[in-house]
Motif scaffolding. Structure first.
Motif, PDB file in Angstrom:
ATOM      1  N   TYR A   1      37.141  20.827  26.829  1.00  0.00           N
ATOM      2  CA  TYR A   1      38.367  20.119  27.189  1.00  0.00           C
ATOM      3  C   TYR A   1      39.170  19.819  25.925  1.00  0.00           C
ATOM      4  N   ARG A   2      40.421  19.471  26.128  1.00  0.00           N
ATOM      5  CA  ARG A   2      41.283  19.129  25.001  1.00  0.00           C
ATOM      6  C   ARG A   2      41.365  17.607  24.896  1.00  0.00           C
ATOM      7  N   TRP A   3      41.108  17.084  23.682  1.00  0.00           N
ATOM      8  CA  TRP A   3      41.205  15.651  23.425  1.00  0.00           C
ATOM      9  C   TRP A   3      41.681  15.478  21.996  1.00  0.00           C
ATOM     10  N   ASP A   4      42.654  14.619  21.791  1.00  0.00           N
ATOM     11  CA  ASP A   4      43.232  14.401  20.456  1.00  0.00           C
ATOM     12  C   ASP A   4      43.682  15.710  19.809  1.00  0.00           C
ATOM     13  N   ASN A   5      44.340  16.545  20.610  1.00  0.00           N
ATOM     14  CA  ASN A   5      44.886  17.824  20.142  1.00  0.00           C
ATOM     15  C   ASN A   5      43.842  18.803  19.617  1.00  0.00           C
ATOM     16  N   GLN A   6      42.591  18.621  20.013  1.00  0.00           N
ATOM     17  CA  GLN A   6      41.553  19.555  19.610  1.00  0.00           C
ATOM     18  C   GLN A   6      40.715  19.924  20.828  1.00  0.00           C
ATOM     19  N   VAL A   7      40.246  21.149  20.825  1.00  0.00           N
ATOM     20  CA  VAL A   7      39.350  21.575  21.895  1.00  0.00           C
ATOM     21  C   VAL A   7      37.953  21.028  21.584  1.00  0.00           C
ATOM     22  N   GLN A   8      37.407  20.327  22.554  1.00  0.00           N
ATOM     23  CA  GLN A   8      36.077  19.735  22.432  1.00  0.00           C
ATOM     24  C   GLN A   8      35.091  20.579  23.235  1.00  0.00           C
ATOM     25  N   ASP A   9      33.859  20.617  22.793  1.00  0.00           N
ATOM     26  CA  ASP A   9      32.784  21.344  23.474  1.00  0.00           C
ATOM     27  C   ASP A   9      31.578  20.410  23.460  1.00  0.00           C
ATOM     28  N   ASP A  10      31.306  19.775  24.606  1.00  0.00           N
ATOM     29  CA  ASP A  10      30.276  18.744  24.657  1.00  0.00           C
ATOM     30  C   ASP A  10      29.302  18.962  25.810  1.00  0.00           C
ATOM     31  N   THR A  11      28.151  18.365  25.662  1.00  0.00           N
ATOM     32  CA  THR A  11      27.177  18.292  26.738  1.00  0.00           C
ATOM     33  C   THR A  11      27.405  16.976  27.467  1.00  0.00           C
ATOM     34  N   GLU A  12      27.437  17.041  28.803  1.00  0.00           N
ATOM     35  CA  GLU A  12      27.641  15.842  29.604  1.00  0.00           C
ATOM     36  C   GLU A  12      26.705  15.859  30.813  1.00  0.00           C
ATOM     37  N   TYR A  13      26.610  14.700  31.454  1.00  0.00           N
ATOM     38  CA  TYR A  13      25.882  14.551  32.712  1.00  0.00           C
ATOM     39  C   TYR A  13      26.906  14.280  33.800  1.00  0.00           C
ATOM     40  N   ARG A  14      26.829  15.054  34.890  1.00  0.00           N
ATOM     41  CA  ARG A  14      27.775  14.874  35.992  1.00  0.00           C
ATOM     42  C   ARG A  14      27.123  13.988  37.056  1.00  0.00           C
ATOM     43  N   LEU A  15      27.877  12.984  37.489  1.00  0.00           N
ATOM     44  CA  LEU A  15      27.454  12.109  38.567  1.00  0.00           C
ATOM     45  C   LEU A  15      28.295  12.412  39.799  1.00  0.00           C
ATOM     46  N   THR A  16      27.647  12.494  40.948  1.00  0.00           N
ATOM     47  CA  THR A  16      28.330  12.685  42.220  1.00  0.00           C
ATOM     48  C   THR A  16      27.942  11.509  43.104  1.00  0.00           C
ATOM     49  N   ALA A  17      28.915  10.661  43.409  1.00  0.00           N
ATOM     50  CA  ALA A  17      28.683   9.473  44.232  1.00  0.00           C
ATOM     51  C   ALA A  17      29.226   9.714  45.632  1.00  0.00           C
ATOM     52  N   LYS A  18      28.481   9.284  46.654  1.00  0.00           N
ATOM     53  CA  LYS A  18      28.941   9.368  48.041  1.00  0.00           C
ATOM     54  C   LYS A  18      29.410   7.994  48.468  1.00  0.00           C
ATOM     55  N   THR A  19      30.634   7.922  48.950  1.00  0.00           N
ATOM     56  CA  THR A  19      31.227   6.661  49.377  1.00  0.00           C
ATOM     57  C   THR A  19      32.198   6.938  50.514  1.00  0.00           C
ATOM     58  N   THR A  20      32.938   5.917  50.921  1.00  0.00           N
ATOM     59  CA  THR A  20      33.963   6.094  51.951  1.00  0.00           C
ATOM     60  C   THR A  20      35.342   5.913  51.327  1.00  0.00           C
ATOM     61  N   ARG A  21      36.329   6.390  52.062  1.00  0.00           N
ATOM     62  CA  ARG A  21      37.715   6.233  51.584  1.00  0.00           C
ATOM     63  C   ARG A  21      38.051   4.744  51.401  1.00  0.00           C
ATOM     64  N   ASP A  22      37.543   3.900  52.292  1.00  0.00           N
ATOM     65  CA  ASP A  22      37.815   2.464  52.202  1.00  0.00           C
ATOM     66  C   ASP A  22      37.244   1.844  50.930  1.00  0.00           C
ATOM     67  N   ARG A  23      36.083   2.314  50.480  1.00  0.00           N
ATOM     68  CA  ARG A  23      35.419   1.730  49.308  1.00  0.00           C
ATOM     69  C   ARG A  23      35.864   2.379  47.999  1.00  0.00           C
ATOM     70  N   PHE A  24      36.588   3.512  48.087  1.00  0.00           N
ATOM     71  CA  PHE A  24      36.966   4.220  46.870  1.00  0.00           C
ATOM     72  C   PHE A  24      37.770   3.365  45.881  1.00  0.00           C
ATOM     73  N   PRO A  25      38.779   2.613  46.286  1.00  0.00           N
ATOM     74  CA  PRO A  25      39.529   1.847  45.278  1.00  0.00           C
ATOM     75  C   PRO A  25      38.649   0.890  44.474  1.00  0.00           C
ATOM     76  N   THR A  26      37.694   0.253  45.123  1.00  0.00           N
ATOM     77  CA  THR A  26      36.802  -0.671  44.425  1.00  0.00           C
ATOM     78  C   THR A  26      35.840   0.096  43.526  1.00  0.00           C
ATOM     79  N   LEU A  27      35.321   1.239  44.011  1.00  0.00           N
ATOM     80  CA  LEU A  27      34.451   2.071  43.194  1.00  0.00           C
ATOM     81  C   LEU A  27      35.204   2.560  41.956  1.00  0.00           C
ATOM     82  N   CYS A  28      36.429   2.996  42.139  1.00  0.00           N
ATOM     83  CA  CYS A  28      37.247   3.494  41.025  1.00  0.00           C
ATOM     84  C   CYS A  28      37.470   2.396  39.989  1.00  0.00           C
ATOM     85  N   ALA A  29      37.808   1.205  40.446  1.00  0.00           N
ATOM     86  CA  ALA A  29      38.025   0.076  39.526  1.00  0.00           C
ATOM     87  C   ALA A  29      36.742  -0.255  38.763  1.00  0.00           C
TER      88      ALA A  29
END
Length: 132
Positions: free
Chosen positions: A69-97
């Motif tokens: 990805y690009r960050w601070d005008n440079q291409v970054q190459d990193d190892t990350e962990y992806r999280l997938t959360a299951k929720t409802t549309r109603d709870r999404f705003p609170t989860l996002c916050a």
């Protein structure tokens, strides 16, 4: 057109059968929410918080992935962990916050995708787990 069943009253087979739920309630709108972290410990902390606070029914932490990805005008190459959360549309705003508050990144990836189909029992379970 299908032939009519001689044991049944005259039925038109040109119209599809109704697939309305017998439960009397619509299936909940379930979302999958993605985010990533650089450290496994952060992924675990975030997952535990989302489930404990009933913002997610389940959070899956995937093995390390490679992110470019690009960050601070440079291409970054990193190892990350992806999280997938299951929720409802109603709870999404609170989860996002919550994610914005506890995530270690300045600009965390928070992407929600609507689940358009799934096991009715699983979708209902998700809704029950995140109900307030």
């Amino acid at each position: 057109m299908l032939p009519s069943d001689p044991d049944q009253p005259n039925q038109s087979h040109s119209q599809p059968a109704s697939h309305e739920s017998d439960r009397g309630a619509a299936e909940p709108e379930v979302l999958q929410v993605l985010t990533t972290t650089a450290q496994l410990e952060d992924a675990q902390r975030i997952a535990e918080r989302l489930v404990a606070d009933r913002l997610a029914a389940c959070v899956q932490i995937e093995a390390p992935i490679r992110s470019l990805y690009r960050w601070d005008n440079q291409v970054q190459d990193d190892t990350e962990y992806r999280l997938t959360a299951k929720t409802t549309r109603d709870r999404f705003p609170t989860l996002c916050a919550c994610l914005e508050e506890i995530h270690p990144y300045d600009v965390p990836e928070i992407i929600a995708t609507l689940v358009i189909a799934g096991s009715p029992a699983y979708l209902q379970w998700v809704a029950e787990q995140v109900s307030e």
